[in-house]
Design an enzyme around this catalytic site. Structure first.
Site, PDB file in Angstrom:
ATOM      1  N   ARG A   1       0.848  -1.193   0.000  1.00 22.52           N
ATOM      2  CA  ARG A   1       0.000   0.000   0.000  1.00 22.52           C
ATOM      3  C   ARG A   1       0.885   1.246   0.000  1.00 22.52           C
ATOM      4  O   ARG A   1       1.743   1.398   0.871  1.00 22.52           O
ATOM      5  CB  ARG A   1      -0.913   0.001   1.237  1.00 22.52           C
ATOM      6  CG  ARG A   1      -1.690   1.270   1.392  1.00 22.52           C
ATOM      7  CD  ARG A   1      -2.694   1.264   2.546  1.00 22.52           C
ATOM      8  NE  ARG A   1      -3.286   2.591   2.601  1.00 22.52           N
ATOM      9  CZ  ARG A   1      -3.300   3.383   3.665  1.00 22.52           C
ATOM     10  NH1 ARG A   1      -2.808   2.965   4.829  1.00 22.52           N
ATOM     11  NH2 ARG A   1      -3.819   4.579   3.594  1.00 22.52           N
TER      12      ARG A   1
ATOM     13  N   ASN B   1      -7.359   1.490   9.832  1.00 20.48           N
ATOM     14  CA  ASN B   1      -6.045   1.754  10.416  1.00 20.48           C
ATOM     15  C   ASN B   1      -6.207   1.647  11.922  1.00 20.48           C
ATOM     16  O   ASN B   1      -6.941   2.425  12.528  1.00 20.48           O
ATOM     17  CB  ASN B   1      -5.554   3.167  10.051  1.00 20.48           C
ATOM     18  CG  ASN B   1      -5.286   3.319   8.562  1.00 20.48           C
ATOM     19  OD1 ASN B   1      -5.399   2.366   7.784  1.00 20.48           O
ATOM     20  ND2 ASN B   1      -4.922   4.516   8.162  1.00 20.48           N
TER      21      ASN B   1
ATOM     22  N   TYR C   1      -4.290   1.337  15.671  1.00 19.96           N
ATOM     23  CA  TYR C   1      -3.070   1.454  16.463  1.00 19.96           C
ATOM     24  C   TYR C   1      -3.285   1.194  17.942  1.00 19.96           C
ATOM     25  O   TYR C   1      -2.447   0.608  18.613  1.00 19.96           O
ATOM     26  CB  TYR C   1      -2.446   2.851  16.286  1.00 19.96           C
ATOM     27  CG  TYR C   1      -1.820   3.015  14.923  1.00 19.96           C
ATOM     28  CD1 TYR C   1      -0.506   2.637  14.702  1.00 19.96           C
ATOM     29  CD2 TYR C   1      -2.567   3.495  13.845  1.00 19.96           C
ATOM     30  CE1 TYR C   1       0.076   2.751  13.447  1.00 19.96           C
ATOM     31  CE2 TYR C   1      -1.990   3.606  12.582  1.00 19.96           C
ATOM     32  CZ  TYR C   1      -0.681   3.232  12.392  1.00 19.96           C
ATOM     33  OH  TYR C   1      -0.114   3.325  11.156  1.00 19.96           O
TER      34      TYR C   1
ATOM     35  N   HIS D   1      -2.918  10.986   0.913  1.00 25.77           N
ATOM     36  CA  HIS D   1      -2.406  10.748   2.266  1.00 25.77           C
ATOM     37  C   HIS D   1      -1.781  12.068   2.764  1.00 25.77           C
ATOM     38  O   HIS D   1      -0.582  12.156   2.988  1.00 25.77           O
ATOM     39  CB  HIS D   1      -1.408   9.590   2.260  1.00 25.77           C
ATOM     40  CG  HIS D   1      -1.162   8.967   3.607  1.00 25.77           C
ATOM     41  ND1 HIS D   1      -1.303   7.609   3.855  1.00 25.77           N
ATOM     42  CD2 HIS D   1      -0.787   9.502   4.791  1.00 25.77           C
ATOM     43  CE1 HIS D   1      -1.012   7.354   5.125  1.00 25.77           C
ATOM     44  NE2 HIS D   1      -0.687   8.491   5.721  1.00 25.77           N
TER      45      HIS D   1
ATOM     46  N   GLU E   1      -3.490  -0.311   8.042  1.00 30.08           N
ATOM     47  CA  GLU E   1      -2.313   0.083   8.831  1.00 30.08           C
ATOM     48  C   GLU E   1      -2.415  -0.529  10.210  1.00 30.08           C
ATOM     49  O   GLU E   1      -3.486  -0.529  10.826  1.00 30.08           O
ATOM     50  CB  GLU E   1      -2.212   1.610   9.027  1.00 30.08           C
ATOM     51  CG  GLU E   1      -1.812   2.390   7.809  1.00 30.08           C
ATOM     52  CD  GLU E   1      -1.721   3.888   8.078  1.00 30.08           C
ATOM     53  OE1 GLU E   1      -1.453   4.302   9.231  1.00 30.08           O
ATOM     54  OE2 GLU E   1      -1.931   4.648   7.120  1.00 30.08           O
TER      55      GLU E   1
ATOM     56  N   GLU F   1      -7.467   8.444   6.378  1.00 33.47           N
ATOM     57  CA  GLU F   1      -7.789   9.079   7.660  1.00 33.47           C
ATOM     58  C   GLU F   1      -8.238  10.536   7.539  1.00 33.47           C
ATOM     59  O   GLU F   1      -7.568  11.439   8.066  1.00 33.47           O
ATOM     60  CB  GLU F   1      -6.593   8.982   8.607  1.00 33.47           C
ATOM     61  CG  GLU F   1      -6.143   7.561   8.876  1.00 33.47           C
ATOM     62  CD  GLU F   1      -5.009   7.475   9.910  1.00 33.47           C
ATOM     63  OE1 GLU F   1      -4.464   8.520  10.281  1.00 33.47           O
ATOM     64  OE2 GLU F   1      -4.689   6.364  10.342  1.00 33.47           O
TER      65      GLU F   1
HETATM   66  C1  GBH Z   1      -1.346   6.964  10.880  1.00 29.47           C
HETATM   67  O1  GBH Z   1      -2.136   7.894  11.550  1.00 29.47           O
HETATM   68  C2  GBH Z   1      -0.960   7.583   9.583  1.00 29.47           C
HETATM   69  O2  GBH Z   1      -1.824   7.161   8.555  1.00 29.47           O
HETATM   70  C3  GBH Z   1       0.476   7.382   9.186  1.00 29.47           C
HETATM   71  O3  GBH Z   1       0.820   8.241   8.146  1.00 29.47           O
HETATM   72  C4  GBH Z   1       1.365   7.552  10.396  1.00 29.47           C
HETATM   73  O4  GBH Z   1       2.728   7.497  10.067  1.00 29.47           O
HETATM   74  C5  GBH Z   1       1.020   6.486  11.383  1.00 29.47           C
HETATM   75  O5  GBH Z   1      -0.340   6.503  11.701  1.00 29.47           O
HETATM   76  C6  GBH Z   1       1.808   6.571  12.674  1.00 29.47           C
HETATM   77  O6  GBH Z   1       1.528   7.752  13.356  1.00 29.47           O
HETATM   78  O7  GBH Z   1      -5.650  11.353  20.772  1.00 29.47           O
HETATM   79  O8  GBH Z   1      -7.861  11.657  19.920  1.00 29.47           O
HETATM   80  O9  GBH Z   1      -6.018  12.688  18.821  1.00 29.47           O
HETATM   81  C7  GBH Z   1      -2.138   7.891  12.924  1.00 29.47           C
HETATM   82  C8  GBH Z   1      -3.493   7.637  13.485  1.00 29.47           C
HETATM   83  C9  GBH Z   1      -5.031   8.864  14.756  1.00 29.47           C
HETATM   84  C10 GBH Z   1      -3.377   7.572  15.846  1.00 29.47           C
HETATM   85  C11 GBH Z   1      -5.223   9.677  15.973  1.00 29.47           C
HETATM   86  C12 GBH Z   1      -3.541   8.365  17.095  1.00 29.47           C
HETATM   87  C13 GBH Z   1      -4.925   9.797  18.328  1.00 29.47           C
HETATM   88  C14 GBH Z   1      -6.361  10.114  18.632  1.00 29.47           C
HETATM   89  N1  GBH Z   1      -3.687   8.364  14.688  1.00 29.47           N
HETATM   90  N2  GBH Z   1      -4.860   8.917  17.167  1.00 29.47           N
HETATM   91  S1  GBH Z   1      -6.478  11.554  19.609  1.00 29.47           S
END
Ligand code: GBH
Length: 453
Positions: free
Chosen positions: A75, A289, A291, A119, A349, A164
């Site tokens: 991807r 995605n 995490y 992105h 992701e 996202e």
């Molecule tokens: C992804 O986004 C991205 O797609 C990627 O480019 C990036 O490198 C990767 O993750 C690593 O960071 O505390 O309420 O603000 C990250 C997704 C979304 C994860 C928001 C953390 C925090 C929610 N993020 N989330 S909040």
């Protein structure tokens, strides 16, 4: 426990601005991240994506690494301003040529390309016209998407419109921690709305010319109350609407959750939204995605969901400070099916930032990342066993790269990158993933148990 289907996609993911470097090469236009990273104080250490992983020039070497890893899918995202330097207008054949060669080189190795159209790297020329706050932005995106459909749909079978959009809207327009760095609740709601319209515009265009499948990648994060107190339970419920349903509902049901305008209150741009209307354009699959989870307490000052995030004292955290919580992935996948019905899903992701040691004798010991991947794959397998139509898994990320506002201070790669020399060194987690893919995902729990360190 049931195994992974033979058709399962075992992949890795990246994005253009985070790995390519050479942002202005061959007639490309600047992006908002090119600009933003040059503003003092925006990115840790003043880092930019000027070099990143130099993937723009080293993509053949990187595809050789993918082949070694054994992934059958990759991807990546396209930098809009390479293909259309002004964002809307003249095509730049040289910029398009890069992705054309990339796709051919992937297919030559038997690697299925999954292409993300956006992105986060909006052409700066479009930001000068208001960016995602301009109601024309949906049309700009649709035109750009058409160019790529026409050029690559004969070879690309998996498309994603946006990565996202929640992050684009909230970090770009509310907290100001991402490009373009604005800070307004009303702006965030409007940008989100235009991003959703842009998504629908591209999906609708795809139905006319595309022959394969198109979806969207959303950051989904289960929201748990930090205590059993009613205030916290309600705060978690509000944040669930704000983080997960704000985008899922319009995309899959064609309407915003009723609570969303209430959360934004006076900042909900009602007039603009009424005039535009929402388009529901059915997608072929959903990209998830995943995490971490969020632990929420009630906080009247938290905008817009009146909640705040806390950490459990005994939580295991990654180097980003995000709790490692694999079970949330199973729950999220089951919740999606329960709430929205049967729908093909890819985990587009999943990964962890770790404080990796430096390469030593060609090795990087990152057992924590290997364990993270293994545990989340078990969680994915659990969802498969409970009937979720899960079609693939993409580790974030193939390479250590430009981690947005964190610059090069956080590493997510399966493959270590020495940014001074551009030397690549596969980490222990890459070997773990490689062996797993080689077995088609069999004996996952045993492989996980065998990890040391
Ligand atoms: C992804 O986004 C991205 O797609 C990627 O480019 C990036 O490198 C990767 O993750 C690593 O960071 O505390 O309420 O603000 C990250 C997704 C979304 C994860 C928001 C953390 C925090 C929610 N993020 N989330 S909040």
């Amino acid at each position: 426990m049931i195994g992974f289907p033979t058709s399962f996609l075992w992949g890795a993911a990246t994005s253009a601005y985070q790995i390519e470097g050479s942002p202005l090469a061959d007639g490309a236009g600047a992006s908002i991240w090119h600009r933003f990273s040059r503003e003092p104080g925006r990115v840790v250490g003043g880092a930019t994506g000027d070099s990143a992983c130099d993937h723009y020039r080293r993509y053949r070497e990187d595809i050789a690494l993918m082949a070694w890893l054994g992934i059958n899918a990759y991807r990546f995202s396209v930098a809009w301003a390479r293909v259309v330097p002004d964002g809307n207008g003249t095509l730049n054949p040289k910029g398009l040529g890069f992705y054309d060669r990339l796709v051919d080189a992937l297919l030559a190795q038997g690697i299925e390309p999954m292409l993300t159209l956006y992105h986060w790297d909006l052409p700066a020329a479009l930001e000068d016209r208001g960016g995602w706050l301009n109601p024309d932005s949906a049309k700009w995106f649709g035109d750009y998407a058409q160019v790529l459909f026409q050029a690559l749909d004969d070879r690309v079978r998996l498309w994603l419109t946006l990565n996202e959009p929640w992050v684009s809207a909230v970090l770009g327009y509310l907290t100001g921690t991402h490009a373009p760095g604005r800070r307004g609740l009303r702006e965030a709601a409007l940008a989100a709305h235009h991003l959703l319209l842009a998504h629908a515009e591209a999906v609708t265009a795809y139905r006319a010319v595309g022959r394969h499948r198109i979806g969207i990648a959303l950051n989904l994060e289960p929201q748990y109350a930090a205590s059993a107190q009613a205030e916290d339970v309600e705060a978690a419920a509000r944040r669930h609407i704000y983080v997960n349903r704000w985008f899922l509902d319009p995309i899959l049901l064609g309407r915003y959750p009723a609570e969303i305008p209430q959360l934004f209150g006076a900042d909900w741009p009602r007039r603009a939204l009424q005039r535009a209307g929402l388009i529901r354009a059915p997608i072929d699959f959903l990209g998830v995605n995943y995490y971490s989870r969020a632990l929420v307490v009630d906080d009247p000052s938290g905008r817009p969901a009146r909640g705040r995030l806390v950490k459990r004292r005994d939580a295991q955290l990654t180097a980003m400070g995000w709790e490692i919580f694999p079970q949330g992935l199973t729950e999220m996948l089951l919740w999606i099916r329960r709430e929205y019905g049967e729908l093909p899903v890819y985990i587009t992701e999943n990964g962890a930032a770790c404080n990796d040691p430096l390469p030593e004798r060609g090795r990087v010991l990152d057992p924590g990342r290997a364990r993270f991947l293994g545990r989340h794959l078990i969680a994915a397998q659990e969802a498969l066993g409970r009937g979720v139509d899960l079609r693939g898994y993409f580790a974030w990320s193939l390479l250590d790269n430009f981690e947005w506002a964190y610059g090069y201070s956080k590493r997510f790669g399966l493959i270590h990158v020495d940014f001074a020399t551009q030397r690549r060194t596969p980490k222990m987690s890459a070997r773990f993933y490689r062996n797993l893919i080689c077995r088609g995902g069999a004996n996952l729990a045993i492989a996980l148990g065998a990890l040391r360190g």
